[in-house]
Design a protein around this motif. Sequence first.
Motif, PDB file in Angstrom:
ATOM      1  N   UNK A  54      -9.977  -7.531   1.093  1.00  0.00           N
ATOM      2  CA  UNK A  54     -10.420  -6.289   1.723  1.00  0.00           C
ATOM      3  C   UNK A  54      -9.253  -5.361   2.029  1.00  0.00           C
ATOM      4  N   UNK A  55      -8.178  -5.891   2.603  1.00  0.00           N
ATOM      5  CA  UNK A  55      -6.974  -5.094   2.895  1.00  0.00           C
ATOM      6  C   UNK A  55      -6.104  -5.083   1.636  1.00  0.00           C
ATOM      7  N   UNK A  56      -6.572  -4.342   0.644  1.00  0.00           N
ATOM      8  CA  UNK A  56      -6.057  -4.486  -0.718  1.00  0.00           C
ATOM      9  C   UNK A  56      -4.570  -4.201  -0.831  1.00  0.00           C
ATOM     10  N   UNK A  57      -4.090  -3.171  -0.184  1.00  0.00           N
ATOM     11  CA  UNK A  57      -2.667  -2.841  -0.305  1.00  0.00           C
ATOM     12  C   UNK A  57      -1.780  -3.947   0.267  1.00  0.00           C
ATOM     13  N   UNK A  58      -2.259  -4.635   1.304  1.00  0.00           N
ATOM     14  CA  UNK A  58      -1.488  -5.750   1.858  1.00  0.00           C
ATOM     15  C   UNK A  58      -1.432  -6.920   0.887  1.00  0.00           C
ATOM     16  N   UNK A  59      -2.565  -7.189   0.227  1.00  0.00           N
ATOM     17  CA  UNK A  59      -2.591  -8.297  -0.725  1.00  0.00           C
ATOM     18  C   UNK A  59      -1.757  -7.954  -1.958  1.00  0.00           C
ATOM     19  N   UNK A  60      -1.748  -6.697  -2.352  1.00  0.00           N
ATOM     20  CA  UNK A  60      -0.876  -6.270  -3.456  1.00  0.00           C
ATOM     21  C   UNK A  60       0.579  -6.573  -3.126  1.00  0.00           C
ATOM     22  N   UNK A  61       1.002  -6.266  -1.916  1.00  0.00           N
ATOM     23  CA  UNK A  61       2.392  -6.545  -1.526  1.00  0.00           C
ATOM     24  C   UNK A  61       2.659  -8.044  -1.494  1.00  0.00           C
TER      25      UNK A  61
END
Length: 334
Positions: A54-61
């Motif tokens: 859900x917190x996509x940008x965090x998982x990308x990092x």
Amino acid sequence: MVPFSILDLSPITEGGSVAQSLENSRQLAIAAEENGYKRFWLAEHHGMKGIASAATSLVISHVASATRTVRVGSGGIMLPNHSPLVIAEQFGTLAALYPGRIDLGLGRAPGTDTRTAQALRRNMEASANNFPNDVVELRALLGPVTEDQKIIAVPGADSNVPIWLLGSSHFSAHLAGMLGLPFAFASHFAPDMLLSALEIYRERFTPSPELDRPHVMVGVMGVAAETDEEANYLFTSMQQSFAALRRNARGRFPPPVKSMDGLWSADEKIFVDHAIAHAVVGSPDTVRRKIASFLDLTKADELIISMPIFDMEARLHSVGLFGEAQRSLAAMTS
């Protein structure tokens, strides 16, 4: 050579945890890099008991920090859920942390149920209708700063993070063509308008500073194993999940079963079979044959694969087998 990529939803399995799901995504990205995949994308979904991204940008990092060469991005960020400035800042930050490796795929669906979408968007109708303007605004915020620009994304400005438009209908095909952006079609779950959307995109494409010719990515569900029987067995997890989605029962990702008999109705089976009509499931030989046929059908520039497999070792093995299939197909066409 048509590059292969991976679309991951960080599935939360029955008996598993969010922490384990996110670690699995990290390990999957490492395997993708080792096997020569071009991109590793994560999808934004909300209120889903079986999805941890859900917190996509965090998982990308989280994923990008474990890899060095594979491009990492969103497949996609559901832009109407956010202000363009916030996404510009988030992806500008990612681009500063992982230079030259971040992609920004954008969709206009909520990625959730109606009630959760209302909590995210507040004004759902206005958010969806503003999508084209929001894409243009976000594109400007990520580009060079102009002399009269009033709002500047810091970080974000002049990061020039590549933007993709994602879609499962004609709407984003028209918009991507008009804006001269690369287009990714969600044929892994929405096959109906695949060919017509690609035709519209290619016919309406207008060259842009980012792209001088149309560039298409198509998606498939994929499960590779040593035999067709093993792959079909592993794929029952996805079949169960889609059948549950049909009856609005969004649970954790289930383990495979020997038979789907009694686990879905006749109508649910028809729905699932249709939704994942382009799935590539089977042994290495079957996978190569199905991929070659699908790429011939779509004339796509890239292929992105979602691998819905319950067991992590089996998922990693599938990544390796698809990597081998890509190399084999490249050798055949060289």
